[in-house]
Design a protein around this motif. Structure first.
Motif, PDB file in Angstrom:
ATOM      1  N   GLY A  99       0.763  -1.296  -0.164  1.00 13.91           N
ATOM      2  CA  GLY A  99       0.034  -0.056  -0.008  1.00 13.91           C
ATOM      3  C   GLY A  99       0.928   1.151  -0.029  1.00 13.91           C
ATOM      4  O   GLY A  99       0.524   2.362   0.074  1.00 13.91           O
ATOM      5  N   ARG A 100       2.231   1.106  -0.333  1.00 11.60           N
ATOM      6  CA  ARG A 100       3.046   2.376  -0.070  1.00 11.60           C
ATOM      7  C   ARG A 100       3.924   2.525  -1.314  1.00 11.60           C
ATOM      8  O   ARG A 100       4.741   3.475  -1.181  1.00 11.60           O
ATOM      9  CB  ARG A 100       4.098   2.241   1.055  1.00 11.60           C
ATOM     10  N   ASN A 101       3.505   1.758  -2.402  1.00  9.98           N
ATOM     11  CA  ASN A 101       4.533   1.787  -3.486  1.00  9.98           C
ATOM     12  C   ASN A 101       3.909   2.860  -4.566  1.00  9.98           C
ATOM     13  O   ASN A 101       2.651   3.118  -4.537  1.00  9.98           O
ATOM     14  CB  ASN A 101       5.019   0.251  -4.143  1.00  9.98           C
TER      15      ASN A 101
ATOM     16  N   THR B 139      12.665  -2.781  -3.919  1.00  6.28           N
ATOM     17  CA  THR B 139      11.994  -1.628  -4.467  1.00  6.28           C
ATOM     18  C   THR B 139      11.196  -1.952  -5.804  1.00  6.28           C
ATOM     19  O   THR B 139      10.731  -0.965  -6.151  1.00  6.28           O
ATOM     20  CB  THR B 139      13.041  -0.610  -4.820  1.00  6.28           C
ATOM     21  N   GLY B 140      10.967  -3.155  -6.020  1.00  2.72           N
ATOM     22  CA  GLY B 140      10.356  -3.446  -7.158  1.00  2.72           C
ATOM     23  C   GLY B 140       9.450  -4.570  -7.217  1.00  2.72           C
ATOM     24  O   GLY B 140       8.970  -5.336  -8.235  1.00  2.72           O
ATOM     25  N   GLY B 141       8.686  -5.137  -6.075  1.00  2.00           N
ATOM     26  CA  GLY B 141       7.842  -6.342  -5.999  1.00  2.00           C
ATOM     27  C   GLY B 141       6.508  -6.031  -6.062  1.00  2.00           C
ATOM     28  O   GLY B 141       5.785  -6.883  -6.169  1.00  2.00           O
TER      29      GLY B 141
ATOM     30  N   GLN C 208       4.207  12.611   1.977  1.00  5.05           N
ATOM     31  CA  GLN C 208       5.423  12.126   1.411  1.00  5.05           C
ATOM     32  C   GLN C 208       5.355  10.798   2.492  1.00  5.05           C
ATOM     33  O   GLN C 208       5.154  10.994   3.647  1.00  5.05           O
ATOM     34  CB  GLN C 208       6.450  12.866   1.799  1.00  5.05           C
ATOM     35  N   TRP C 209       5.855   9.421   2.269  1.00  2.28           N
ATOM     36  CA  TRP C 209       6.169   8.442   3.081  1.00  2.28           C
ATOM     37  C   TRP C 209       7.150   7.514   2.708  1.00  2.28           C
ATOM     38  O   TRP C 209       7.953   7.810   1.803  1.00  2.28           O
ATOM     39  CB  TRP C 209       4.779   7.909   3.158  1.00  2.28           C
ATOM     40  N   ALA C 210       7.186   6.556   3.390  1.00  5.51           N
ATOM     41  CA  ALA C 210       8.344   5.386   3.123  1.00  5.51           C
ATOM     42  C   ALA C 210       7.736   4.100   3.762  1.00  5.51           C
ATOM     43  O   ALA C 210       7.054   3.906   4.261  1.00  5.51           O
ATOM     44  CB  ALA C 210       9.791   5.799   3.977  1.00  5.51           C
TER      45      ALA C 210
ATOM     46  N   LEU D 127       6.579 -17.473   4.215  1.00  2.00           N
ATOM     47  CA  LEU D 127       6.745 -16.022   4.770  1.00  2.00           C
ATOM     48  C   LEU D 127       6.895 -15.141   3.608  1.00  2.00           C
ATOM     49  O   LEU D 127       7.645 -15.469   2.665  1.00  2.00           O
ATOM     50  CB  LEU D 127       8.106 -16.096   5.407  1.00  2.00           C
ATOM     51  N   ALA D 128       6.235 -14.211   3.750  1.00  2.00           N
ATOM     52  CA  ALA D 128       5.983 -13.444   2.823  1.00  2.00           C
ATOM     53  C   ALA D 128       5.960 -11.752   3.336  1.00  2.00           C
ATOM     54  O   ALA D 128       4.795 -11.163   3.201  1.00  2.00           O
ATOM     55  CB  ALA D 128       5.006 -13.452   1.653  1.00  2.00           C
ATOM     56  N   ALA D 129       6.735 -11.170   4.204  1.00  2.00           N
ATOM     57  CA  ALA D 129       6.755 -10.475   5.081  1.00  2.00           C
ATOM     58  C   ALA D 129       7.825  -9.430   4.771  1.00  2.00           C
ATOM     59  O   ALA D 129       8.016  -8.289   5.624  1.00  2.00           O
ATOM     60  CB  ALA D 129       6.907 -10.699   6.413  1.00  2.00           C
TER      61      ALA D 129
END
Ligand SMILES: Cc1cc2nc3c(=O)[nH]c(=O)nc-3n(C[C@H](O)[C@H](O)[C@H](O)COP(=O)(O)OP(=O)(O)OC[C@H]3O[C@@H](n4cnc5c(N)ncnc54)[C@H](O)[C@@H]3O)c2cc1C
Ligand SMILES: [Zn+2]
Lengths: 89, 417
Positions: free
Chosen positions: B75-77, B367-369, B336-338, B236-238
């Motif tokens: 939810g942040r990308n 950074t690309g999933g 703006q967020w991270a 595990l997908a964390a």
């Protein structure tokens, strides 16, 4: 901007520093007897700890590597010290 | 589950939209045991649960999410989807994802708002143009759409670009992938959650995994803040939290965690109808359907687990954007967020068994999933259901760090992340 204390130069802006590696990973020796698995672990595996971390950083302005203890969640710097054998400030 | 359709929209419309039911069933108490448990309710975890139920017929499946679904990197990308990679292994992986994305709104009966508006990686020097030609050639050899674009074509597509005589980066052209684009990130998480829930999957929010139980070298369950759950199959997908979970069974991953930031401007009229990555500045940008400019750039260079960005990275990204589009200087930044991203030395994910028997990971997407969510879910579901790799996930096993068969996309496609 955050500032990190270089043991040699004092407080400097974070952009002058570069994270090198997690500390406390001795190079396995003797090379000829080290298995591929141990090499892979030494080269690539990391703990990426959440909370207190012991890391090796380099201050690019003076070129010195040093130890930094940080909290990776809050980003607070807890301590920095020169590597053994290097005189700090 | 009510099917969404033009008819259901119309009939709800005339009744004042008061009859909509929740999209998925929230499970508040986990059952004592499941056939498979997935840790992490991001896109990859939810997609895994969906394909486990849909393709492999497992019905007793749980997704455990410590916060709310899609609250992590999903939810942040900045929602760019593409498959313009270099190595055949990567192209097979990311193009599987893109092909699944292309049919996903229909498959899930949920509009993920996939908009294949094309993406340009813009080059400014002869050396960069050569790299772009190499990527375009590799894409074509791998059977994926992509071609070298000239400066004139690129300027015609993006007329607002700063190409005055004093521009720092003159445009020479770039690689173009027409099937690339953007999709709505929340919709991907919610769409998979809704479809998985309809197939009987339990989605349990506010459930943090605090321990992993093993017996005779095999997984037998997890400890959570809502009590123990038994299972022989654990996925595990964390994302950035996966190294911490692996450490619970003494396993390590080749992952460092960094913050990656994103930015959104106030909404404006349509003025940019493609996704643009500028090699000169490292900033990339697209315009959302609401009119906001959505942009980002490189990582913060300080390893962290805090979901906050630092100022130097903000300055680099924003000043990069203004160099590309001086007119944007008048816009206000809205948010703006991270997110904490899981970065692997060869910039490729880690998919496969790890540690005790029955435990599998799908992480290291860095950074690309987002673009890979359907494929990541598909492949982890295959591993959990069959215990063995799918041919597409095999090269991404952690054993590549021992054998030396790295899939170095940072070097291969020149993509920083
Ligand atoms: C700013 C930014 C921009 C990006 N831009 C793009 C882009 O344009 N294109 C692209 O393809 N990718 C992009 N990415 C990367 C992409 O967002 C991620 O690779 C992807 O979303 C990862 O999905 P995931 O399901 O693996 O992880 P996440 O969505 O992070 O899900 C992991 C979940 O695990 C949960 N969790 C963690 N620990 C536990 C525990 N102990 N128990 C239970 N649950 C736990 C977390 O709460 C989280 O919800 C971007 C990332 C960021 C941060
Ligand atoms: Zn110094």
């Amino acid at each position: 901007m955050q500032q990190f204390p270089c043991p040699f130069c004092g407080l400097r802006e974070e952009t002058e520093f570069h994270f090198a590696a997690e500390a406390g990973k001795p190079r396995p020796e003797p090379a000829a007897q080290v298995s591929a698995d141990r090499w892979a672990a030494y080269l690539y595996l990391s703990a990426a700890p959440k909370g207190e971390a012991h890391e090796i950083w380099v201050h690019r302005s003076c070129g010195e590597f040093f130890l930094m203890t940080r909290n990776t969640e809050t980003r607070a710097v807890l301590a920095t010290q020169a590597l053994p054998g290097r005189a700090g400030e | 589950m009510t099917r969404y359709s033009a008819l259901s929209l119309l009939s709800q419309g005339v009744r004042g939209h008061r009859g909509w039911r929740p999209a998925w069933a929230k499970t508040h108490r986990p059952k004592p045991a499941y056939d498979a448990v997935i840790v992490g309710g991001g896109g990859h975890g939810l997609a895994t649960a969906y394909y486990l139920a849909k393709t492999h017929g497992l019905s007793r499946v749980a997704v455990l999410e410590k916060g709310w679904i899609g609250g992590g990197n999903t939810g942040r990308n900045t929602t760019a989807v593409r498959s313009n990679y270099f190595y055949p292994e990567s192209v097979a992986l990311y193009d599987l994802a893109l092909r699944l994305y292309e049919g996903l709104s229909k498959e899930l009966n949920y509009n993920i708002m996939l908009s294949q508006r094309g993406m340009l990686i813009a080059a400014h020097t002869p050396a960069q143009m050569e790299i772009c030609a190499r990527i375009a050639n590799a894409m074509q050899l791998n059977g994926v759409d992509g071609h070298l674009m000239t400066a004139a074509e690129a300027k015609a597509r993006i007329p607002l670009l700063n190409q005055t005589r004093d521009a720092r980066f003159a445009l020479m052209g770039g690689v173009w992938q027409g099937r690339a684009g953007v999709a709505r990130h929340d919709a991907v998480a919610w769409g998979y959650a809704r479809a998985a829930s309809a197939l009987g999957v339990d989605i349990i929010e506010n459930c943090t995994v605090t321990g992993i139980e093993t017996q005779a070298g095999a997984v037998c369950g997890v400890q959570t803040n809502l009590g123990p759950i038994r299972t022989g199959r654990l996925g595990l997908a964390a994302a950035g939290a996966t190294p911490g979970l692996a450490a619970m069974v003494g396993a390590s991953l080749p992952i460092h965690t960094y913050a990656l930031q994103a930015f959104v401007s106030e909404p404006v009229k349509p003025m940019l109808d493609t996704v643009l990555l500028y090699l000169g500045t490292g900033t990339y940008v697209s315009q959302s359907d609401k009119g906001e400019l959505v942009f980002g750039g490189g990582l913060d260079r300080v390893p962290t687990h805090g979901q906050r960005g630092n100022l130097p990275a903000q300055e680099t990204v924003v000043s990069g954007l203004l160099e590309m589009f001086p007119a944007f200087a008048q816009l206000k930044l809205l948010r703006q967020w991270a997110g904490v991203v899981d970065v692997v030395p060869d910039s490729s994910p880690v998919i496969g068994p790890l540690g005790p028997k029955g435990m599998f990971v799908n992480c290291g997407w860095g950074t690309g999933g987002f673009k890979a969510i359907p494929a990541g879910g598909w492949l982890l579901a295959h591993l959990l259901a069959t215990g063995t790799h799918h041919t597409i996930s095999r090269p991404f096993d952690i054993d590549r760090f021992t054998t030396g068969r790295l899939i170095d996309e940072a070097a291969g496609s020149g993509i920083a992340h």
